[in-house]
Scaffold this motif. Structure first.
Motif, PDB file in Angstrom:
ATOM      1  N   SER A   6       0.835  -1.198   0.000  1.00  0.00           N
ATOM      2  CA  SER A   6       0.000   0.000   0.000  1.00  0.00           C
ATOM      3  C   SER A   6       0.875   1.256   0.000  1.00  0.00           C
ATOM      4  CB  SER A   6      -0.911   0.006   1.228  1.00  0.00           C
ATOM      5  OG  SER A   6      -0.142   0.035   2.402  1.00  0.00           O
ATOM      6  N   ASP A   7       0.473   2.238  -0.784  1.00  0.00           N
ATOM      7  CA  ASP A   7       1.218   3.488  -0.886  1.00  0.00           C
ATOM      8  C   ASP A   7       0.859   4.415   0.264  1.00  0.00           C
ATOM      9  OD1 ASP A   7       2.361   2.627  -3.208  1.00  0.00           O
ATOM     10  OD2 ASP A   7       0.942   3.665  -4.513  1.00  0.00           O
ATOM     11  N   LEU A   8       1.777   5.313   0.585  1.00  0.00           N
ATOM     12  CA  LEU A   8       1.540   6.329   1.600  1.00  0.00           C
ATOM     13  C   LEU A   8       1.042   7.601   0.918  1.00  0.00           C
ATOM     14  CD1 LEU A   8       4.853   5.812   3.567  1.00  0.00           C
ATOM     15  CD2 LEU A   8       2.607   4.979   4.205  1.00  0.00           C
ATOM     16  N   ASP A   9       0.052   8.240   1.504  1.00  0.00           N
ATOM     17  CA  ASP A   9      -0.508   9.462   0.941  1.00  0.00           C
ATOM     18  C   ASP A   9       0.084  10.653   1.685  1.00  0.00           C
ATOM     19  OD1 ASP A   9      -2.001  11.370  -0.299  1.00  0.00           O
ATOM     20  OD2 ASP A   9      -3.888  10.845   0.683  1.00  0.00           O
ATOM     21  N   LEU A  10       0.922  11.425   1.005  1.00  0.00           N
ATOM     22  CA  LEU A  10       1.517  12.629   1.577  1.00  0.00           C
ATOM     23  C   LEU A  10       0.968  13.840   0.843  1.00  0.00           C
ATOM     24  CD1 LEU A  10       5.239  11.515   1.933  1.00  0.00           C
ATOM     25  CD2 LEU A  10       3.517  11.651   3.715  1.00  0.00           C
ATOM     26  N   MET A  11      -0.059  14.446   1.397  1.00  0.00           N
ATOM     27  CA  MET A  11      -0.699  15.630   0.830  1.00  0.00           C
ATOM     28  C   MET A  11      -1.091  15.420  -0.629  1.00  0.00           C
ATOM     29  SD  MET A  11       1.415  18.701   2.655  1.00  0.00           S
ATOM     30  CE  MET A  11       3.041  18.149   2.187  1.00  0.00           C
ATOM     31  N   GLY A  12      -1.672  14.265  -0.929  1.00  0.00           N
ATOM     32  CA  GLY A  12      -2.137  13.988  -2.274  1.00  0.00           C
ATOM     33  C   GLY A  12      -1.123  13.323  -3.180  1.00  0.00           C
ATOM     34  N   VAL A  13       0.089  13.151  -2.716  1.00  0.00           N
ATOM     35  CA  VAL A  13       1.123  12.488  -3.502  1.00  0.00           C
ATOM     36  C   VAL A  13       1.299  11.087  -2.938  1.00  0.00           C
ATOM     37  CG1 VAL A  13       3.543  12.529  -4.208  1.00  0.00           C
ATOM     38  CG2 VAL A  13       2.273  14.667  -3.985  1.00  0.00           C
ATOM     39  N   PHE A  14       1.117  10.076  -3.777  1.00  0.00           N
ATOM     40  CA  PHE A  14       1.264   8.703  -3.337  1.00  0.00           C
ATOM     41  C   PHE A  14       2.730   8.280  -3.465  1.00  0.00           C
ATOM     42  CE2 PHE A  14      -3.221   8.872  -4.516  1.00  0.00           C
ATOM     43  CZ  PHE A  14      -3.774   8.425  -3.329  1.00  0.00           C
ATOM     44  N   VAL A  15       3.302   7.876  -2.350  1.00  0.00           N
ATOM     45  CA  VAL A  15       4.708   7.490  -2.293  1.00  0.00           C
ATOM     46  C   VAL A  15       4.779   6.026  -1.889  1.00  0.00           C
ATOM     47  CG1 VAL A  15       6.926   7.967  -1.201  1.00  0.00           C
ATOM     48  CG2 VAL A  15       5.323   9.830  -1.607  1.00  0.00           C
ATOM     49  N   PRO A  16       5.526   5.202  -2.640  1.00  0.00           N
ATOM     50  CA  PRO A  16       5.658   3.806  -2.241  1.00  0.00           C
ATOM     51  C   PRO A  16       6.446   3.701  -0.929  1.00  0.00           C
ATOM     52  CG  PRO A  16       7.033   4.269  -4.143  1.00  0.00           C
ATOM     53  CD  PRO A  16       6.223   5.499  -3.875  1.00  0.00           C
ATOM     54  N   PRO A  17       6.131   2.703  -0.119  1.00  0.00           N
ATOM     55  CA  PRO A  17       6.833   2.560   1.166  1.00  0.00           C
ATOM     56  C   PRO A  17       8.341   2.393   1.013  1.00  0.00           C
ATOM     57  CG  PRO A  17       4.888   1.180   1.140  1.00  0.00           C
ATOM     58  CD  PRO A  17       5.040   1.746  -0.234  1.00  0.00           C
ATOM     59  N   VAL A  18       8.771   1.739  -0.057  1.00  0.00           N
ATOM     60  CA  VAL A  18      10.213   1.576  -0.268  1.00  0.00           C
ATOM     61  C   VAL A  18      10.861   2.946  -0.502  1.00  0.00           C
ATOM     62  CG1 VAL A  18      11.952   0.552  -1.761  1.00  0.00           C
ATOM     63  CG2 VAL A  18       9.949  -0.761  -1.128  1.00  0.00           C
ATOM     64  N   GLY A  19      10.142   3.858  -1.150  1.00  0.00           N
ATOM     65  CA  GLY A  19      10.662   5.209  -1.347  1.00  0.00           C
ATOM     66  C   GLY A  19      10.834   5.953  -0.034  1.00  0.00           C
ATOM     67  N   MET A  20       9.857   5.811   0.846  1.00  0.00           N
ATOM     68  CA  MET A  20       9.970   6.456   2.161  1.00  0.00           C
ATOM     69  C   MET A  20      11.098   5.830   2.978  1.00  0.00           C
ATOM     70  SD  MET A  20       7.943   8.947   2.313  1.00  0.00           S
ATOM     71  CE  MET A  20       8.079   9.295   4.050  1.00  0.00           C
ATOM     72  N   ILE A  21      11.224   4.511   2.917  1.00  0.00           N
ATOM     73  CA  ILE A  21      12.312   3.848   3.629  1.00  0.00           C
ATOM     74  C   ILE A  21      13.654   4.301   3.063  1.00  0.00           C
ATOM     75  CG2 ILE A  21      13.380   1.604   4.095  1.00  0.00           C
ATOM     76  CD1 ILE A  21      10.525   0.443   4.129  1.00  0.00           C
ATOM     77  N   GLY A  22      13.708   4.485   1.738  1.00  0.00           N
ATOM     78  CA  GLY A  22      14.931   4.966   1.108  1.00  0.00           C
ATOM     79  C   GLY A  22      15.330   6.356   1.580  1.00  0.00           C
ATOM     80  N   ILE A  23      14.350   7.224   1.752  1.00  0.00           N
ATOM     81  CA  ILE A  23      14.638   8.575   2.251  1.00  0.00           C
ATOM     82  C   ILE A  23      15.131   8.525   3.696  1.00  0.00           C
ATOM     83  CG2 ILE A  23      13.564  10.777   2.858  1.00  0.00           C
ATOM     84  CD1 ILE A  23      11.759  10.401   0.382  1.00  0.00           C
ATOM     85  N   VAL A  24      14.495   7.695   4.507  1.00  0.00           N
ATOM     86  CA  VAL A  24      14.907   7.567   5.912  1.00  0.00           C
ATOM     87  C   VAL A  24      16.316   6.990   5.999  1.00  0.00           C
ATOM     88  CG1 VAL A  24      14.412   6.356   8.067  1.00  0.00           C
ATOM     89  CG2 VAL A  24      12.562   7.423   6.789  1.00  0.00           C
ATOM     90  N   VAL A  25      16.620   5.986   5.177  1.00  0.00           N
ATOM     91  CA  VAL A  25      17.965   5.403   5.170  1.00  0.00           C
ATOM     92  C   VAL A  25      18.987   6.453   4.748  1.00  0.00           C
ATOM     93  CG1 VAL A  25      19.439   3.760   3.931  1.00  0.00           C
ATOM     94  CG2 VAL A  25      17.256   3.018   4.842  1.00  0.00           C
ATOM     95  N   PHE A  26      18.637   7.262   3.762  1.00  0.00           N
ATOM     96  CA  PHE A  26      19.556   8.305   3.314  1.00  0.00           C
ATOM     97  C   PHE A  26      19.856   9.292   4.428  1.00  0.00           C
ATOM     98  CE2 PHE A  26      20.460  12.435   1.365  1.00  0.00           C
ATOM     99  CZ  PHE A  26      21.537  12.088   0.568  1.00  0.00           C
ATOM    100  N   LEU A  27      18.821   9.744   5.127  1.00  0.00           N
ATOM    101  CA  LEU A  27      19.007  10.769   6.147  1.00  0.00           C
ATOM    102  C   LEU A  27      19.620  10.228   7.440  1.00  0.00           C
ATOM    103  CD1 LEU A  27      15.686  12.763   5.709  1.00  0.00           C
ATOM    104  CD2 LEU A  27      17.972  13.406   4.921  1.00  0.00           C
TER     105      LEU A  27
END
Length: 79
Positions: A6-27
């Motif tokens: 399931s995708d995450l809804d961030l203010m109308g933008v659907f982001v795949p969970p792997v993308g969010m995990i990728g951002i967290v890993v980067f930071l």
């Protein structure tokens, strides 16, 4: 185990969970390790700094996904 279907809804933008995990890993993982490597002057041992960064990020992202319980792929190989 994280539901990666399931995708995450961030203010109308659907982001795949792997993308969010990728951002967290980067930071949280990649940037501190990169700064530590710069401070310890590890990059002088390598010819191509950008290639080292890509490999390091790939390793950290893959390890994080394995720890979080990424579902294994069912490949159905013939052998």
């Amino acid at each position: 185990m994280i539901d990666l279907s399931s995708d995450l809804d961030l203010m109308g933008v659907f982001v795949p969970p792997v993308g969010m995990i990728g951002i967290v890993v980067f930071l949280l993982l990649f940037l501190p390790v990169r700064l530590l490597m710069m401070r310890l002057r590890v990059y002088r041992l390598f010819w191509h700094r950008g290639l080292v960064d890509v490999c390091l990020y790939s390793i950290l992202l893959g390890a994080t996904l394995l720890v979080l319980g990424l579902p294994r792929a069912d490949l159905n190989l013939p052998f």
